[in-house]
Design a protein around this motif. Structure first.
Motif, PDB file in Angstrom:
ATOM      1  N   GLU A 217       0.840  -1.206   0.000  1.00  0.00           N
ATOM      2  CA  GLU A 217       0.000   0.000   0.000  1.00  0.00           C
ATOM      3  C   GLU A 217       0.874   1.254   0.000  1.00  0.00           C
ATOM      4  O   GLU A 217       0.646   2.199  -0.770  1.00  0.00           O
ATOM      5  N   VAL A 218       1.860   1.253   0.889  1.00  0.00           N
ATOM      6  CA  VAL A 218       2.761   2.401   1.002  1.00  0.00           C
ATOM      7  C   VAL A 218       3.505   2.616  -0.315  1.00  0.00           C
ATOM      8  O   VAL A 218       3.647   3.757  -0.789  1.00  0.00           O
TER       9      VAL A 218
ATOM     10  N   VAL B  31       5.023   5.988  -4.925  1.00  0.00           N
ATOM     11  CA  VAL B  31       5.352   6.192  -6.339  1.00  0.00           C
ATOM     12  C   VAL B  31       4.406   7.188  -7.003  1.00  0.00           C
ATOM     13  O   VAL B  31       4.686   7.679  -8.106  1.00  0.00           O
ATOM     14  N   LYS B  32       3.303   7.515  -6.336  1.00  0.00           N
ATOM     15  CA  LYS B  32       2.407   8.559  -6.853  1.00  0.00           C
ATOM     16  C   LYS B  32       2.906   9.941  -6.455  1.00  0.00           C
ATOM     17  O   LYS B  32       2.335  10.955  -6.880  1.00  0.00           O
ATOM     18  N   GLY B  33       3.947   9.956  -5.633  1.00  0.00           N
ATOM     19  CA  GLY B  33       4.543  11.231  -5.250  1.00  0.00           C
ATOM     20  C   GLY B  33       3.936  11.861  -4.001  1.00  0.00           C
ATOM     21  O   GLY B  33       4.185  13.037  -3.714  1.00  0.00           O
ATOM     22  N   LEU B  34       3.134  11.089  -3.245  1.00  0.00           N
ATOM     23  CA  LEU B  34       2.506  11.644  -2.053  1.00  0.00           C
ATOM     24  C   LEU B  34       3.505  11.771  -0.906  1.00  0.00           C
ATOM     25  O   LEU B  34       4.312  10.867  -0.679  1.00  0.00           O
TER      26      LEU B  34
ATOM     27  N   ASN C 184       4.886  11.741   3.001  1.00  0.00           N
ATOM     28  CA  ASN C 184       4.614  10.793   4.082  1.00  0.00           C
ATOM     29  C   ASN C 184       3.393  11.200   4.908  1.00  0.00           C
ATOM     30  O   ASN C 184       2.596  10.354   5.324  1.00  0.00           O
ATOM     31  N   LYS C 185       3.253  12.518   5.142  1.00  0.00           N
ATOM     32  CA  LYS C 185       2.130  13.011   5.957  1.00  0.00           C
ATOM     33  C   LYS C 185       0.790  12.639   5.307  1.00  0.00           C
ATOM     34  O   LYS C 185      -0.132  12.177   5.971  1.00  0.00           O
ATOM     35  N   ASN C 186       0.691  12.830   3.995  1.00  0.00           N
ATOM     36  CA  ASN C 186      -0.549  12.509   3.286  1.00  0.00           C
ATOM     37  C   ASN C 186      -0.821  11.006   3.272  1.00  0.00           C
ATOM     38  O   ASN C 186      -1.955  10.556   3.402  1.00  0.00           O
ATOM     39  N   ILE C 187       0.264  10.225   3.093  1.00  0.00           N
ATOM     40  CA  ILE C 187       0.110   8.768   3.093  1.00  0.00           C
ATOM     41  C   ILE C 187      -0.392   8.297   4.453  1.00  0.00           C
ATOM     42  O   ILE C 187      -1.285   7.450   4.552  1.00  0.00           O
ATOM     43  N   ALA C 188       0.181   8.880   5.514  1.00  0.00           N
ATOM     44  CA  ALA C 188      -0.221   8.520   6.876  1.00  0.00           C
ATOM     45  C   ALA C 188      -1.703   8.816   7.092  1.00  0.00           C
ATOM     46  O   ALA C 188      -2.437   7.997   7.651  1.00  0.00           O
ATOM     47  N   ALA C 189      -2.151   9.977   6.621  1.00  0.00           N
ATOM     48  CA  ALA C 189      -3.562  10.350   6.782  1.00  0.00           C
ATOM     49  C   ALA C 189      -4.465   9.400   6.006  1.00  0.00           C
ATOM     50  O   ALA C 189      -5.534   8.986   6.493  1.00  0.00           O
ATOM     51  N   THR C 190      -4.033   9.031   4.812  1.00  0.00           N
ATOM     52  CA  THR C 190      -4.837   8.123   3.971  1.00  0.00           C
ATOM     53  C   THR C 190      -4.955   6.741   4.600  1.00  0.00           C
ATOM     54  O   THR C 190      -6.033   6.125   4.581  1.00  0.00           O
ATOM     55  N   LEU C 191      -3.853   6.257   5.170  1.00  0.00           N
ATOM     56  CA  LEU C 191      -3.841   4.904   5.733  1.00  0.00           C
ATOM     57  C   LEU C 191      -4.284   4.865   7.201  1.00  0.00           C
ATOM     58  O   LEU C 191      -4.440   3.782   7.766  1.00  0.00           O
TER      59      LEU C 191
ATOM     60  N   SER D 194      16.708   5.025  -4.523  1.00  0.00           N
ATOM     61  CA  SER D 194      16.099   6.343  -4.666  1.00  0.00           C
ATOM     62  C   SER D 194      14.647   6.217  -5.110  1.00  0.00           C
ATOM     63  O   SER D 194      14.207   5.170  -5.613  1.00  0.00           O
ATOM     64  N   LEU D 195      13.911   7.298  -4.940  1.00  0.00           N
ATOM     65  CA  LEU D 195      12.512   7.326  -5.374  1.00  0.00           C
ATOM     66  C   LEU D 195      12.384   7.152  -6.886  1.00  0.00           C
ATOM     67  O   LEU D 195      11.519   6.394  -7.342  1.00  0.00           O
ATOM     68  N   PRO D 196      13.229   7.824  -7.696  1.00  0.00           N
ATOM     69  CA  PRO D 196      13.120   7.605  -9.143  1.00  0.00           C
ATOM     70  C   PRO D 196      13.284   6.145  -9.542  1.00  0.00           C
ATOM     71  O   PRO D 196      12.591   5.651 -10.437  1.00  0.00           O
ATOM     72  N   GLN D 197      14.203   5.441  -8.864  1.00  0.00           N
ATOM     73  CA  GLN D 197      14.385   4.024  -9.146  1.00  0.00           C
ATOM     74  C   GLN D 197      13.128   3.230  -8.793  1.00  0.00           C
ATOM     75  O   GLN D 197      12.706   2.334  -9.531  1.00  0.00           O
TER      76      GLN D 197
END
Length: 203
Positions: free
Chosen positions: A149-150, A155-158, A160-167, A189-192
């Motif tokens: 889920e994380v 990879v959508k670029g969200l 951490n704060k937004n991901i935490a709120a969503t989950l 890295s995130l791009p990878q």
């Protein structure tokens, strides 16, 4: 120089098969020859790199039809056409479908050998890419449900704060999961990570 890859010859002209086979073996290539597309398809093939040098005009199944069959089977064999009666529309279709080249008989030896080497390199690249995807699939399968889920949110670029709120978790938990995802997927890295997600078609 010896080559581990195989060059498959598919042509309904026995004399041409013999001549091409002699040329390629002299250059150190492993060669298998077939007088029809159906005989080629019914024969066992190794899973290593290789290419198919095939005629377009053959009875029962044409070269174009064989190319489409290989595409359907997701074959890593690169395709080279060699024909005595091809035309521009035909060659365009072949190239658009992934053929390395569309050669007209007679072909100069040096030209043919150069195209075959290019085709074998393409086959090696395809096999390498598939091996990478297999590894990434295995790594993704080892992630926990929450880590998956994380990963999708990251990879959508969200942030951490937004991901935490969503989950419905605290931000620190997301950071921990994110670190585990990066480690388990073997990326730095995130791009990878985004690239891997794209290759795996994760949504």
């Amino acid at each position: 120089m010896k080559h581990s890859e195989t060059v498959f010859l598919v042509d309904d002209e026995p004399a041409l098969l013999k001549a091409l086979g002699r040329l390629l073996k002299a250059e150190g290539f492993a060669v298998q020859a077939f007088e029809s597309a159906l005989k080629f398809l019914s024969a066992p093939h190794n899973e290593g790199a290789g290419c198919v040098l095939l005629d377009q005009s053959m009875p029962t199944m044409s070269g174009m039809e064989l190319q489409q069959r290989l595409l359907q089977e997701d074959s890593a064999l690169a395709v080279i056409f060699i024909t005595g009666n091809g035309d521009i529309p035909m060659s365009v279709r072949a190239i658009k479908s992934g053929a390395v080249d569309f050669l007209t008989k007679p072909v100069k030896d040096n030209e043919l050998l150069a195209v075959i080497r290019t085709a074998l390199e393409k086959s090696r690249i395809m096999l390498s890419a598939r091996a990478e995807i297999t590894v990434w699939k295995q790594r993704h399968a080892e992630l926990s449900a929450r880590e998956k889920e994380v990963l999708l949110h990251v990879v959508k670029g969200l942030p951490n704060k937004n991901i935490a709120a969503t989950l419905g978790v605290v931000e620190q938990t997301v950071k921990v999961h994110r670190g585990r995802v990066m480690s388990k997927m073997g990326v730095d890295s995130l791009p990878q990570l985004v690239l891997v997600a794209e290759r795996l078609k994760l949504k």
